[in-house]
Design an enzyme around this catalytic site. Structure first.
Site, mmCIF file in Angstrom:
data_model
loop_
_atom_site.group_PDB
_atom_site.id
_atom_site.type_symbol
_atom_site.label_atom_id
_atom_site.label_comp_id
_atom_site.label_asym_id
_atom_site.label_seq_id
_atom_site.Cartn_x
_atom_site.Cartn_y
_atom_site.Cartn_z
ATOM 1 N N TYR A 104 0.878 -1.157 0.000
ATOM 2 C CA TYR A 104 0.000 0.000 0.000
ATOM 3 C C TYR A 104 0.918 1.210 0.000
ATOM 4 C CZ TYR A 104 -3.515 -3.279 1.895
ATOM 5 O OH TYR A 104 -4.349 -4.331 2.111
ATOM 6 N N PHE A 109 5.313 0.396 6.900
ATOM 7 C CA PHE A 109 6.200 -0.767 6.841
ATOM 8 C C PHE A 109 6.665 -1.030 5.404
ATOM 9 C CE2 PHE A 109 3.387 -1.392 10.522
ATOM 10 C CZ PHE A 109 4.344 -1.409 11.525
ATOM 11 N N CYS A 110 5.786 -0.766 4.441
ATOM 12 C CA CYS A 110 6.189 -0.875 3.035
ATOM 13 C C CYS A 110 7.234 0.185 2.696
ATOM 14 C CB CYS A 110 4.975 -0.712 2.127
ATOM 15 S SG CYS A 110 3.653 -1.925 2.396
#
Length: 328
Positions: A104, A109-110
């Site tokens: 996303y 965290f991405c």
């Protein structure tokens, strides 16, 4: 279905040694003896030490091969052999052919993973996962993001992904910086990320601003984009209030500013937590803050805390994105 684009390997390291591995002909043998011992007139059982004696000069005179040249050539071949041996023992550079991040756009965290990949200049493709149906990751038993595929190998959990990539890159020295780095990486996952949502969805206008960014960069149809922008913004406005209570946050901006100042204090006057260069904790903090930098919350953070100088250094150190643009 989204069209996948194969990524050619960007770096190919090759070395060749002319003439093969064996000396097959008599002429080749003479050339080898000439290079090693300074003469081609050498019996198989000759003693190289004898060739280095003063008598060799008297025997060959000015027209014979130079003993000094023989010594020089011997040293050259010895150095070359040592260099080749070291080259064969050196770990191969980590250069994956196909790296795909399922994400996303606004996921902190991405964004940690993208900061790592950008810093290490590892080209990667991005597949934006539709949060409504998650059809892009139906192939996986793991139903959260991020998911990283490296030459077909699935990796999950942002910190675990980064650890594995770090070890692949630093095969010769896979040890990280130690307790301080681990402490701050844990602080990012367990504290900093929880301060962000109450800030970016703090008011209805900020919530709309955040969802405008999310839907513009996300994988939505036109209808989904409109619904997600307004329905999502309203929903997250109320969710952020629950998160605020869950994490004992009384004032959203004060918590964000405090986190920024805590990080700057942790630097202890260093350019980066890693010293002269960023370490994994630097990349983690930068990664989760990068999506909000130009939202109102991020602008306020830079204006009201000391984090701006460090952030600017990180932007320079990380450089341009290594993301590969595709038609996905």
């Amino acid at each position: 279905m989204m069209r996948r684009v194969n990524v050619n390997e960007l770096v190919i390291l090759s070395r060749s040694i002319g003439g093969g591995a064996a000396v097959a002909t008599a002429a080749d043998q003479r050339l080898l003896r000439l290079a090693l011992y300074g003469t081609s007139d050498l019996k198989a059982n000759s003693n190289p030490q004898w060739l280095m004696s003063r008598g060799l000069v008297d025997r060959f005179g000015s027209s014979g091969p130079s003993v000094a040249n023989g010594v020089a050539e011997t040293r050259f071949f010895s150095a070359a052999a040592t260099s080749l041996a070291k080259e064969s023992l050196r770990p191969k550079k980590f250069s994956p052919k196909d790296v795909v991040l399922y994400q996303y756009e606004a996921c902190p965290f991405c964004n940690k993973i993208k900061a790592f990949l950008d810093y290490y200049k590892i080209p990667y493709e991005v597949v934006e996962v539709n949060p409504i149906n998650k059809k892009e990751i139906k192939w996986s038993d793991y139903k959260k993001v991020p998911i990283l595929k490296v030459d077909g190998e699935q990796m999950v959990d942002s910190s675990d992904i980064i650890d594995k990539l770090f070890q692949k890159i630093h095969l010769d020295n896979p040890v990280m910086d130690g307790d301080e780095e681990r402490k701050w990486r844990g602080w990012v996952d367990n504290h900093l990320v929880h301060v962000l949502s109450p800030n970016i969805y703090r008011t209805t206008s900020e919530s709309l601003e955040s969802f405008d960014y999310i839907t513009t960069h996300g994988n939505f149809s036109f209808t989904e984009r409109i619904i997600a922008k307004y329905a999502g913004a309203a929903a997250m406005y109320f969710v952020s209030k629950k998160l605020k209570k869950k994490h004992n946050i009384t004032n959203e901006r004060a918590a964000l500013y405090e986190a920024a100042e805590t990080w700057v204090d942790g630097l202890k006057g260093r350019q980066f937590l890693g010293g002269l260069n960023p370490n994994l904790a630097d990349l983690a903090v930068f990664g989760v803050l990068r999506p909000i930098r130009h939202l109102r919350s991020g602008r306020d953070m830079v204006e009201h805390t000391r984090i701006g100088d460090w952030y600017a250094r990180m932007e320079s150190a990380v450089g341009e994105s290594a993301r590969i643009k595709t038609d996905k």
